[in-house]
Design an enzyme around this catalytic site. Sequence first.
Site, short mmCIF file in Angstrom:
data_model
loop_
_atom_site.label_atom_id
_atom_site.label_comp_id
_atom_site.label_asym_id
_atom_site.label_seq_id
_atom_site.Cartn_x
_atom_site.Cartn_y
_atom_site.Cartn_z
N ASN A 7 40.69 27.25 -43.45
CA ASN A 7 40.07 27.09 -44.76
C ASN A 7 38.66 26.52 -44.57
OD1 ASN A 7 39.20 25.70 -47.17
ND2 ASN A 7 41.24 26.02 -47.99
N ASP A 9 36.39 25.83 -47.01
CA ASP A 9 35.81 25.20 -48.22
C ASP A 9 34.90 24.02 -47.89
OD1 ASP A 9 37.37 26.94 -49.66
OD2 ASP A 9 38.82 25.44 -50.31
N HIS A 10 35.32 23.23 -46.89
CA HIS A 10 34.56 22.01 -46.61
C HIS A 10 33.18 22.27 -46.02
CE1 HIS A 10 37.63 19.38 -47.98
NE2 HIS A 10 38.52 19.96 -47.20
N ARG A 18 23.71 18.88 -50.54
CA ARG A 18 22.25 18.91 -50.65
C ARG A 18 21.76 20.07 -51.52
NH1 ARG A 18 19.00 15.85 -47.02
NH2 ARG A 18 20.05 13.85 -47.02
N HIS A 43 38.62 28.93 -51.25
CA HIS A 43 39.10 28.71 -52.62
C HIS A 43 37.93 28.79 -53.59
CE1 HIS A 43 41.69 25.84 -55.38
NE2 HIS A 43 41.25 26.91 -56.03
N ARG A 45 37.01 27.89 -56.76
CA ARG A 45 37.52 27.04 -57.85
C ARG A 45 36.80 27.37 -59.14
NH1 ARG A 45 40.65 22.35 -55.88
NH2 ARG A 45 40.70 21.78 -58.06
N ARG A 49 32.93 24.08 -57.21
CA ARG A 49 32.41 22.86 -56.56
C ARG A 49 32.03 23.07 -55.10
NH1 ARG A 49 37.84 19.19 -56.37
NH2 ARG A 49 37.84 19.69 -58.58
N HIS A 50 32.59 24.09 -54.46
CA HIS A 50 32.17 24.37 -53.08
C HIS A 50 31.87 25.87 -52.90
CE1 HIS A 50 36.52 24.82 -52.94
NE2 HIS A 50 36.76 23.55 -52.76
N GLU A 70 41.96 31.88 -52.02
CA GLU A 70 42.81 30.94 -52.75
C GLU A 70 42.23 30.84 -54.16
OE1 GLU A 70 43.57 26.37 -52.32
OE2 GLU A 70 43.50 27.34 -50.38
N THR A 100 41.69 17.74 -54.41
CA THR A 100 42.19 18.93 -53.72
C THR A 100 43.47 19.37 -54.44
OG1 THR A 100 42.94 19.81 -51.59
CG2 THR A 100 43.48 17.51 -52.04
N THR A 101 43.97 20.55 -54.10
CA THR A 101 45.16 21.08 -54.79
C THR A 101 46.32 20.09 -54.63
OG1 THR A 101 44.38 23.21 -54.03
CG2 THR A 101 46.52 23.18 -55.10
N GLU A 151 53.55 30.23 -49.84
CA GLU A 151 52.99 29.21 -48.96
C GLU A 151 53.61 27.88 -49.40
OE1 GLU A 151 48.73 29.06 -48.34
OE2 GLU A 151 48.82 26.92 -47.86
N HIS A 191 48.50 22.46 -46.23
CA HIS A 191 47.97 21.31 -46.97
C HIS A 191 48.21 20.02 -46.20
CE1 HIS A 191 46.30 18.92 -50.12
NE2 HIS A 191 45.89 20.03 -50.68
N GLY A 192 47.12 19.42 -45.78
CA GLY A 192 47.18 18.13 -45.09
C GLY A 192 47.62 18.22 -43.64
N GLY A 213 42.44 23.30 -43.29
CA GLY A 213 41.01 23.17 -43.51
C GLY A 213 40.46 21.82 -43.12
N HIS A 214 40.85 20.79 -43.89
CA HIS A 214 40.19 19.49 -43.78
C HIS A 214 40.19 18.92 -42.36
CE1 HIS A 214 38.57 15.82 -45.48
NE2 HIS A 214 39.38 15.17 -44.67
N1 PXP Z 1 46.69 25.81 -48.50
C1 PXP Z 1 46.39 25.64 -49.81
C2 PXP Z 1 47.11 26.49 -50.80
C3 PXP Z 1 45.42 24.71 -50.22
O1 PXP Z 1 45.16 24.54 -51.53
C4 PXP Z 1 44.71 24.00 -49.24
C5 PXP Z 1 43.60 23.08 -49.66
O2 PXP Z 1 42.53 23.83 -50.13
C6 PXP Z 1 45.04 24.22 -47.90
C7 PXP Z 1 46.05 25.11 -47.56
C8 PXP Z 1 44.34 23.49 -46.80
O3 PXP Z 1 44.58 22.13 -46.94
P1 PXP Z 1 43.82 21.11 -45.98
O4 PXP Z 1 42.37 21.24 -46.28
O5 PXP Z 1 44.40 19.79 -46.37
O6 PXP Z 1 44.15 21.52 -44.57
#
Ligand code: PXP
Length: 237
Positions: A7, A9-10, A18, A43, A45, A49-50, A70, A100-101, A151, A191-192, A213-214
């Site tokens: 992911n 997004d970050h 910036r 994603h 959104r 936002r990103h 997403e 976040t979601t 998922e 997620h996480g 992602g994160h």
């Molecule tokens: N899967 C879904 C459906 C999510 O919403 C997210 C967060 O955008 C992720 C995976 C990735 O989560 P993380 O950034 O915590 O790894």
Amino acid sequence: MPKLGVNIDHVATLRQARGGIEPDPIEAVLVCEKAGCDSIVAHLREDRRHINDRDVIELRKRIDTRFNLEMSINPEIVDIAQRIGPDQVTLVPEKRQELTTEGGLSVIKYEKKLVRITELFREKGIDVSVFIGTDKEEIRAAIYIGIGTIEIHTGEYSLAQDKKSMDREFKKIKSAAEYAMSKGLIVNAGHGLNYTNVKRIADIKGMNELNIGHSIISRAVFTGLYSAVKEMKALCS
Ligand code: PXP
């Protein structure tokens, strides 16, 4: 051995800090794919936002692996997704105030909408996945309306503060995943997930893909994105 979806997004979050053009999410795609990821997740959104509208157009052009978009089930976003044509959409709940979601999408609550949206994407040859919790009623509802991929939300597992609660959350994920697979669903998770908690989830037999992602982008700050993706890919094997 599950596949790895990164992911990005970050990368866009940092760019938006910036309001300029760097870092470029497309450059991230090239590096992640070179390092061996299996798909790119972004994603779009509702508040942009990103990732923004221009990003999804460019991502569609530049992703060589699979583009997993997403998104919420907001009609405007559904319309954009149909026009962009990602390989897959992952439907998630979206709250304006969340960082976040926060949870899974209730298939039971949104059944009618999901039937219609799934049909629209299916007509365009776009795979549909729903991001859901471990409740088997929700899994049964996804099967009932013909969604082929889920998922499983690993957020609670990732946030667990002690071994006992982590084990409890892991059992719920494993049991939900095994149940869904036994009914013929393709099962992803995310997620996480990070470099210390991913292995157990990756070891669930039959797990198709982990979307992360994160933790990858965070590690990339210190090691570079290529190494961060390679290392995560190795942990998934
Ligand atoms: N899967 C879904 C459906 C999510 O919403 C997210 C967060 O955008 C992720 C995976 C990735 O989560 P993380 O950034 O915590 O790894």
